[in-house]
Design a protein around this motif. Structure first.
Motif, mmCIF file in Angstrom:
data_model
loop_
_atom_site.group_PDB
_atom_site.id
_atom_site.type_symbol
_atom_site.label_atom_id
_atom_site.label_comp_id
_atom_site.label_asym_id
_atom_site.label_seq_id
_atom_site.Cartn_x
_atom_site.Cartn_y
_atom_site.Cartn_z
ATOM 1 N N ALA A 1 0.828 -1.206 0.000
ATOM 2 C CA ALA A 1 0.000 0.000 0.000
ATOM 3 C C ALA A 1 0.864 1.258 0.000
ATOM 4 C CB ALA A 1 -0.932 -0.001 1.215
ATOM 5 N N ALA A 2 1.947 1.240 0.791
ATOM 6 C CA ALA A 2 2.833 2.407 0.852
ATOM 7 C C ALA A 2 3.503 2.654 -0.488
ATOM 8 C CB ALA A 2 3.885 2.212 1.942
ATOM 9 N N ILE A 3 3.933 1.570 -1.158
ATOM 10 C CA ILE A 3 4.580 1.722 -2.465
ATOM 11 C C ILE A 3 3.602 2.307 -3.479
ATOM 12 C CG2 ILE A 3 5.535 0.429 -4.407
ATOM 13 C CD1 ILE A 3 6.748 -1.498 -2.312
ATOM 14 N N VAL A 4 2.368 1.815 -3.469
ATOM 15 C CA VAL A 4 1.355 2.332 -4.399
ATOM 16 C C VAL A 4 1.073 3.802 -4.125
ATOM 17 C CG1 VAL A 4 -1.061 2.153 -5.090
ATOM 18 C CG2 VAL A 4 0.295 0.084 -4.788
ATOM 19 N N ILE A 5 0.892 4.151 -2.844
ATOM 20 C CA ILE A 5 0.581 5.539 -2.484
ATOM 21 C C ILE A 5 1.741 6.465 -2.846
ATOM 22 C CG2 ILE A 5 0.178 7.092 -0.532
ATOM 23 C CD1 ILE A 5 -1.401 4.768 0.778
ATOM 24 N N LEU A 6 2.965 6.054 -2.507
ATOM 25 C CA LEU A 6 4.123 6.896 -2.807
ATOM 26 C C LEU A 6 4.313 7.055 -4.306
ATOM 27 C CD1 LEU A 6 6.678 5.639 -0.126
ATOM 28 C CD2 LEU A 6 5.486 7.832 -0.171
ATOM 29 N N GLY A 7 4.094 5.975 -5.050
ATOM 30 C CA GLY A 7 4.203 6.076 -6.499
ATOM 31 C C GLY A 7 3.156 6.997 -7.083
ATOM 32 N N PHE A 8 1.918 6.860 -6.611
ATOM 33 C CA PHE A 8 0.842 7.728 -7.096
ATOM 34 C C PHE A 8 1.134 9.175 -6.741
ATOM 35 C CE2 PHE A 8 -3.435 9.533 -7.159
ATOM 36 C CZ PHE A 8 -3.922 9.012 -8.351
ATOM 37 N N ARG A 9 1.652 9.382 -5.519
ATOM 38 C CA ARG A 9 1.966 10.737 -5.065
ATOM 39 C C ARG A 9 3.105 11.351 -5.869
ATOM 40 N NH1 ARG A 9 5.450 13.166 -1.352
ATOM 41 N NH2 ARG A 9 4.522 14.767 -0.021
ATOM 42 N N ALA A 10 4.080 10.533 -6.226
ATOM 43 C CA ALA A 10 5.256 11.051 -6.919
ATOM 44 C C ALA A 10 4.984 11.378 -8.378
ATOM 45 C CB ALA A 10 6.406 10.039 -6.810
ATOM 46 N N PHE A 11 4.051 10.656 -9.000
ATOM 47 C CA PHE A 11 3.886 10.804 -10.446
ATOM 48 C C PHE A 11 2.538 11.369 -10.882
ATOM 49 C CE2 PHE A 11 6.987 7.344 -9.886
ATOM 50 C CZ PHE A 11 8.051 7.897 -10.584
ATOM 51 N N PHE A 12 1.524 11.345 -10.015
ATOM 52 C CA PHE A 12 0.191 11.730 -10.468
ATOM 53 C C PHE A 12 -0.402 12.885 -9.646
ATOM 54 C CE2 PHE A 12 0.795 7.301 -11.704
ATOM 55 C CZ PHE A 12 0.525 7.380 -13.064
ATOM 56 N N VAL A 13 -0.741 12.630 -8.396
ATOM 57 C CA VAL A 13 -1.392 13.643 -7.563
ATOM 58 C C VAL A 13 -0.679 13.705 -6.223
ATOM 59 C CG1 VAL A 13 -3.509 14.332 -6.398
ATOM 60 C CG2 VAL A 13 -3.640 13.337 -8.675
ATOM 61 N N GLN A 14 -0.339 14.925 -5.790
ATOM 62 C CA GLN A 14 0.392 15.094 -4.531
ATOM 63 C C GLN A 14 -0.369 16.040 -3.610
ATOM 64 O OE1 GLN A 14 4.518 15.975 -4.991
ATOM 65 N NE2 GLN A 14 4.872 16.436 -2.847
ATOM 66 N N PRO A 15 -0.517 15.667 -2.329
ATOM 67 C CA PRO A 15 -1.194 16.570 -1.387
ATOM 68 C C PRO A 15 -0.243 17.639 -0.863
ATOM 69 C CG PRO A 15 -0.639 14.516 -0.285
ATOM 70 C CD PRO A 15 -0.205 14.362 -1.714
ATOM 71 N N PHE A 16 -0.780 18.830 -0.641
ATOM 72 C CA PHE A 16 -0.020 19.935 -0.068
ATOM 73 C C PHE A 16 -0.871 20.650 0.967
ATOM 74 C CE2 PHE A 16 1.971 19.432 -4.219
ATOM 75 C CZ PHE A 16 3.313 19.496 -3.903
ATOM 76 N N LYS A 17 -0.195 21.255 1.920
ATOM 77 C CA LYS A 17 -0.872 22.087 2.916
ATOM 78 C C LYS A 17 -0.326 23.499 2.816
ATOM 79 C CE LYS A 17 -1.684 22.593 7.890
ATOM 80 N NZ LYS A 17 -1.462 21.994 9.223
ATOM 81 N N ILE A 18 -1.223 24.477 2.733
ATOM 82 C CA ILE A 18 -0.813 25.870 2.594
ATOM 83 C C ILE A 18 -0.607 26.467 3.986
ATOM 84 C CG2 ILE A 18 -1.510 28.143 1.760
ATOM 85 C CD1 ILE A 18 -3.037 26.788 -0.450
ATOM 86 N N PRO A 19 0.630 26.861 4.322
ATOM 87 C CA PRO A 19 0.892 27.360 5.675
ATOM 88 C C PRO A 19 0.596 28.842 5.860
ATOM 89 C CG PRO A 19 2.951 27.130 4.485
ATOM 90 C CD PRO A 19 1.862 26.682 3.544
ATOM 91 N N THR A 20 0.865 29.657 4.831
ATOM 92 C CA THR A 20 0.764 31.111 4.992
ATOM 93 C C THR A 20 -0.404 31.654 4.174
ATOM 94 O OG1 THR A 20 2.158 31.704 3.107
ATOM 95 C CG2 THR A 20 3.270 31.151 5.180
ATOM 96 N N ASN A 21 -0.655 32.951 4.331
ATOM 97 C CA ASN A 21 -1.764 33.588 3.638
ATOM 98 C C ASN A 21 -1.305 34.448 2.469
ATOM 99 O OD1 ASN A 21 -4.500 33.059 4.988
ATOM 100 N ND2 ASN A 21 -3.126 33.360 6.731
ATOM 101 N N SER A 22 -0.209 34.048 1.821
ATOM 102 C CA SER A 22 0.282 34.816 0.680
ATOM 103 C C SER A 22 -0.648 34.714 -0.529
ATOM 104 C CB SER A 22 1.687 34.341 0.280
ATOM 105 O OG SER A 22 1.642 33.012 -0.218
ATOM 106 N N MET A 23 -1.514 33.692 -0.568
ATOM 107 C CA MET A 23 -2.464 33.545 -1.675
ATOM 108 C C MET A 23 -3.897 33.853 -1.233
ATOM 109 S SD MET A 23 -1.215 32.812 -4.654
ATOM 110 C CE MET A 23 -2.474 31.921 -5.555
ATOM 111 N N TRP A 24 -4.069 34.390 -0.060
ATOM 112 C CA TRP A 24 -5.400 34.750 0.431
ATOM 113 C C TRP A 24 -5.972 35.877 -0.434
ATOM 114 C CZ3 TRP A 24 -7.749 39.133 2.361
ATOM 115 C CH2 TRP A 24 -8.920 38.940 3.081
ATOM 116 N N PRO A 25 -7.277 35.887 -0.713
ATOM 117 C CA PRO A 25 -8.306 34.946 -0.266
ATOM 118 C C PRO A 25 -8.582 33.795 -1.218
ATOM 119 C CG PRO A 25 -9.348 36.843 -1.247
ATOM 120 C CD PRO A 25 -7.860 37.089 -1.346
ATOM 121 N N SER A 26 -7.738 33.589 -2.223
ATOM 122 C CA SER A 26 -7.931 32.434 -3.108
ATOM 123 C C SER A 26 -7.725 31.136 -2.345
ATOM 124 C CB SER A 26 -6.957 32.513 -4.285
ATOM 125 O OG SER A 26 -7.172 33.669 -5.063
ATOM 126 N N TYR A 27 -6.631 31.070 -1.580
ATOM 127 C CA TYR A 27 -6.346 29.929 -0.724
ATOM 128 C C TYR A 27 -6.009 30.464 0.664
ATOM 129 C CZ TYR A 27 -5.591 27.935 -5.363
ATOM 130 O OH TYR A 27 -5.729 27.579 -6.670
#
Length: 441
Positions: free
Chosen positions: A97-123
């Motif tokens: 499962a970890a290999i599949v998730i890491l592969g999917f994350r590396a090549f297709f879709v990756q999650p990110f968390k926005i820490p600051t408000n430099s793109m506010w109010p869009s994000y």
């Protein structure tokens, strides 16, 4: 799902094939470790089961007995291949499962968390939800709901004794304002991953009370002013009153950065509030920043477009701004809006961004910034794009600006984004659960 409707004979034949595959695996992996007699027994029972499979319309009971006989031999000779303990099976499952998730994350879709408000109010980045009075503080089920849906984390300053409250402040460059002082401390995220936090210290009758917040969080100073003084004007009035009695303000040194010998001079200022032991001095929730998924695939096939939000790494951006205090290059993920392609010339005039001499188009945020509506503050002349200056994007690079131009470190400060460092574009905000959840803008 159709196996539910299969006949008993079909199910037994399918099971027999699976056991034969396992027997072949044990034979090939362990034949150099098994004796001639053991190999003979394994091959004999495998051949018997295989022969029954060749018989069409065979008796399921005979198949069942042959499977059980082969299973008995495999249990004895299978080694690590059979029987498997539940621990081994679980480890294998999680590794796959970890290999599949890491592969999917590396090549297709990756999650990110926005820490600051430099793109506010869009994000949205992390924000402080302040509670100015005890009656405003959510408790019980409300607190649990906020934690689940908004990622809310409570921070409180509780008086350890009765007495007057004070705090340390940095002096602004112009010397006209004070900012609540903090130290940067090493910490652990999820008790494992190393990170850095801001640590603020308040004093009640001289006894310190500390709270720690994420390094990128802004708003603790504002929360303090709102709670204790009703806002900036009340805090300014308090400082003017203290000017007449400077003896109450103490100067001392604070080590801001861990491992750096040079300390910052701070002022310890009484805050004009006396509290009883156990009373709340400050209480707020930290609301998590938008967590989104970034598409890592499309930019391999189509060229990035002006107006798109895009995610990139900072490891190849050659600028003093992209280095820490020890001179090491920062390797972080940023999200900004793409505002310039190679050869484009950018300029800011009267809060509007111009591309190649024309008002820029390609995103609703451009026009909203120009008109300063819906929370957008307008593009600001600063650094390399100060008034009258232009920037021309070099080959193999992109221009990146934050939607919250007044509070964004972007290409105006550190230059251009190398095309090789572009990761992808945001496509979906999956958390927190707010009206922004859904397709990314």
């Amino acid at each position: 799902m159709f196996s539910l409707f299969a006949s008993q004979n079909t199910k037994m034949r399918r099971s027999a094939k699976q056991w034969l595959e396992l027997a072949a695996k044990v034979y090939h992996y362990r034949r150099d470790r098994l004796s001639t007699d053991e190999l003979g027994r394994l091959m004999t029972h495998s051949a018997a089961l295989r022969q029954l499979l060749r018989e069409k319309g065979g008796d399921p009971m005979r198949l069942k007995l042959a499977i059980e006989a082969l299973e008995s031999v495999l249990r004895e000779l299978g080694g690590t291949h059979y029987p498997k303990t539940s621990l081994v099976e679980n480890v294998e499952f999680f590794l796959v499962a970890a290999i599949v998730i890491l592969g999917f994350r590396a090549f297709f879709v990756q999650p990110f968390k926005i820490p600051t408000n430099s793109m506010w109010p869009s994000y949205y980045g992390m924000t402080v939800d302040n509670f100015t009075s005890a009656s405003d503080v959510p408790g019980g089920l409300s607190r649990l709901w906020r934690t689940a849906t908004l990622g809310a984390q409570r921070r409180e300053v509780i008086a350890p004794r009765t007495g007057e409250v004070s705090a340390d402040f940095f002096v602004s460059a112009g010397g006209n304002d004070l900012e609540l002082a903090y130290s940067l401390k090493p910490a652990r995220s999820w008790f494992i991953l190393p990170t850095t936090v801001r640590e603020y210290t308040f004093y009640v009758d001289g006894e310190p009370v500390r709270i720690q917040v994420p390094q990128d969080l802004q708003g603790v100073d504002k929360a303090m002013r709102e709670t204790l003084f009703g806002g900036d004007s009340g805090f300014a009035e308090h400082l003017r009153a203290l000017q007449r009695d400077r003896a109450k303000i103490e100067r001392h040194w604070l080590e801001v950065y861990p491992g750096v010998s040079r300390a910052a001079e701070v002022l310890r200022v009484p805050l004009g509030r006396s509290v009883a032991r156990g009373e709340r001095v400050l209480s707020f929730d930290i609301l998590t920043g938008d967590q989104l998924l970034a598409d890592r695939v499309s930019y391999h096939f189509v060229r990035p477009k002006v107006g798109q939000g895009f995610v990139f790494r900072t490891r190849q951006i050659d600028s003093p701004v992209m280095k820490d205090r020890s001179g090491h290059q920062l390797d972080q993920y940023y999200i900004k809006r793409l505002t310039g392609l190679p050869g484009d010339t950018l300029e800011i005039k009267d809060y509007r961004l111009y591309r190649n001499g024309e008002p820029i188009t390609g995103a609703a945020a451009f026009e909203k910034n120009a008109q300063r509506i819906d929370g957008y503050v307008g593009y600001r002349n600063s650094q390399a794009l100060s008034k009258g200056k232009t920037m021309t994007v070099p080959p193999g690079s992109f221009m990146a600006l934050g939607d919250n131009s007044a509070n964004s470190q972007d290409s105006r400060y550190w230059g251009y984004v190398p095309a090789t460092e572009v990761i992808g574009r945001p496509i979906f905000i999956y958390y927190p659960f707010t009206r922004r959840t859904g397709l990314a803008r």
